[in-house]
Design an enzyme around this catalytic site. Structure first.
Site, PDB file in Angstrom:
ATOM      1  N   GLU A  17      41.400 -60.558 -15.101  1.00 49.29           N
ATOM      2  CA  GLU A  17      41.509 -59.143 -15.441  1.00 49.29           C
ATOM      3  C   GLU A  17      40.188 -58.392 -15.248  1.00 49.29           C
ATOM      4  O   GLU A  17      40.005 -57.306 -15.784  1.00 49.29           O
ATOM      5  CB  GLU A  17      41.985 -59.005 -16.892  1.00 49.29           C
ATOM      6  CG  GLU A  17      43.348 -59.633 -17.141  1.00 49.29           C
ATOM      7  CD  GLU A  17      43.752 -59.590 -18.600  1.00 49.29           C
ATOM      8  OE1 GLU A  17      44.111 -58.506 -19.070  1.00 49.29           O
ATOM      9  OE2 GLU A  17      43.697 -60.642 -19.265  1.00 49.29           O
ATOM     10  N   SER A 153      47.501 -57.939 -19.076  1.00 52.95           N
ATOM     11  CA  SER A 153      47.647 -57.132 -17.864  1.00 52.95           C
ATOM     12  C   SER A 153      48.895 -57.474 -17.067  1.00 52.95           C
ATOM     13  O   SER A 153      48.997 -57.134 -15.890  1.00 52.95           O
ATOM     14  CB  SER A 153      46.408 -57.249 -16.956  1.00 52.95           C
ATOM     15  OG  SER A 153      45.291 -56.633 -17.568  1.00 52.95           O
ATOM     16  N   ASP A 264      52.970 -54.580 -29.010  1.00 54.97           N
ATOM     17  CA  ASP A 264      54.028 -54.436 -28.013  1.00 54.97           C
ATOM     18  C   ASP A 264      55.343 -54.919 -28.609  1.00 54.97           C
ATOM     19  O   ASP A 264      55.406 -56.001 -29.213  1.00 54.97           O
ATOM     20  CB  ASP A 264      53.688 -55.241 -26.760  1.00 54.97           C
ATOM     21  CG  ASP A 264      52.458 -54.691 -26.045  1.00 54.97           C
ATOM     22  OD1 ASP A 264      52.094 -53.523 -26.302  1.00 54.97           O
ATOM     23  OD2 ASP A 264      51.857 -55.429 -25.243  1.00 54.97           O
ATOM     24  N   GLU A 277      54.025 -59.073 -28.910  1.00 55.39           N
ATOM     25  CA  GLU A 277      52.646 -59.563 -28.994  1.00 55.39           C
ATOM     26  C   GLU A 277      51.744 -58.447 -29.495  1.00 55.39           C
ATOM     27  O   GLU A 277      52.149 -57.285 -29.579  1.00 55.39           O
ATOM     28  CB  GLU A 277      52.156 -60.048 -27.625  1.00 55.39           C
ATOM     29  CG  GLU A 277      52.163 -58.996 -26.545  1.00 55.39           C
ATOM     30  CD  GLU A 277      51.814 -59.557 -25.177  1.00 55.39           C
ATOM     31  OE1 GLU A 277      50.634 -59.457 -24.801  1.00 55.39           O
ATOM     32  OE2 GLU A 277      52.710 -60.095 -24.504  1.00 55.39           O
ATOM     33  N   SER A 288      46.592 -46.781 -18.954  1.00 53.66           N
ATOM     34  CA  SER A 288      46.764 -47.620 -20.136  1.00 53.66           C
ATOM     35  C   SER A 288      47.462 -46.855 -21.248  1.00 53.66           C
ATOM     36  O   SER A 288      47.420 -45.621 -21.316  1.00 53.66           O
ATOM     37  CB  SER A 288      45.411 -48.154 -20.614  1.00 53.66           C
ATOM     38  OG  SER A 288      44.863 -49.051 -19.677  1.00 53.66           O
TER      39      SER A 288
END
Length: 317
Positions: A17, A153, A264, A277, A288
């Site tokens: 990432e 990601s 999430d 998560e 984002s």
């Protein structure tokens, strides 16, 4: 306090990432600078520790996605040398970073999360992939979501619609980590909830609803222009929005998170919101989700981060 503070924004590193992390770091450093904070963007390399010891900043902000930024290890180093930082402590970061551990804690706290199995690469190969995958399908059914047990990601993420698709999804997942998390996929609205605590207890930003063009909110869907549509606030009934906020807050507390995080979730057509998560270092790029939610709540990202820097420095004192 902030006018005199020197803040180091850590980004980059050597994880998959890296490029996303650098984009997040630049945005955070720019936002802090606009809020009159002396912020420096710093890549993570072998010179970092000697530099921190020789010239310690007043605080560190993590924009470092992947292992060192989110698994608690670098936070432990900062604790060792006495440098305060924004975000959860090392133990909480470690709990949230490891998705199976986090899901077990959430389940034990009574928070709904999809049923799952965590499968190391060695088990996958040593016990015979075909038989093992057949049993997973028998137990969890299809569709399934496959993702690395540690990572972000959307790298290595796949939605499996048929049993025949599962072997390829596992191989793709193992390209990004040694443990795969396979969980029952609950169709519904994919939701991200920013949770922030500036000292008065956690509160939630408006939920962001994610509408990817494909099956999964993977790396391409997150960062390629036009690959996803986002709705802020999410298109939820008022009662469902309240439930989402309550579950996100409870997840934040259960995992012992601090300052800010992103929870999430999946909101099915019927039943409670499901926690997927918790993100220890939420992305801060132009696409984002947490910055979108921050703006929808009427907050300036730089002022928010500056306030969290102040809080980290005060906490250390």
């Amino acid at each position: 306090m902030r006018q005199d503070a020197r803040v180091l924004v850590l980004a980059g590193g050597l994880s998959y990432e890296r490029e996303v992390s650098l984009r997040s770091g630049r945005r955070v450093a720019d936002a802090l600078s606009r809020a009159n904070v002396h912020a420096e963007l710093r890549d993570v390399d072998t010179n970092l520790l000697p530099d921190l010891i020789a010239d310690p900043p007043d605080a560190v902000v993590f924009a470092l996605h992947g292992g060192n930024g989110e698994d608690g290890s670098l936070r432990s180093v900062l604790d060792l040398i006495g440098i305060p930082y924004v975000g959860p402590d090392a133990d909480a970061a470690r709990r949230a970073w490891d998705k199976p551990t986090a899901k077990a804690l959430l389940r034990d706290a009574g928070l709904p999360t999809p049923e799952w199995i965590a499968l190391p690469r060695e088990t996958f190969s040593d016990l015979g992939a075909a038989k093992l995958l057949d049993r997973i399908v028998d137990k969890l059914g299809v569709p399934l979501a496959v993702k690395p047990a540690r990572g972000g990601s959307g790298l290595g993420v796949a939605v499996v619609r048929t049993a025949e698709e599962l072997p390829a999804a596992m191989i793709g997942c193992f390209a990004y980590g040694d443990v795969a998390l396979v969980e029952a996929f609950a169709p519904g609205k994919d939701i991200a909830v920013g949770v922030v605590d500036t000292g008065d207890g956690p509160r939630v930003f408006p939920a962001v609803e994610i509408e990817p063009s494909g099956d999964a909110y993977d790396f391409a869907a997150r960062y390629n222009p036009g690959a996803s549509t986002w709705h802020v606030p999410a298109r939820l009934a008022p009662r469902v929005s309240e439930d989402v906020a309550a579950v996100a807050t409870a997840a934040f507390r259960t995992l012992g998170l601090r300052d800010l995080s992103r929870i999430d979730m999946m909101v099915p057509q019927a039943g409670p919101p499901l926690v997927l998560e918790a993100k220890v270092v939420p992305g801060m790029t132009e696409t984002s989700l947490l910055p979108m939610a921050c703006e929808a709540a009427g907050h300036d990202l730089g002022e928010l981060m500056a306030g969290l820097v102040d809080r980290a420095i005060a906490r250390a004192k």
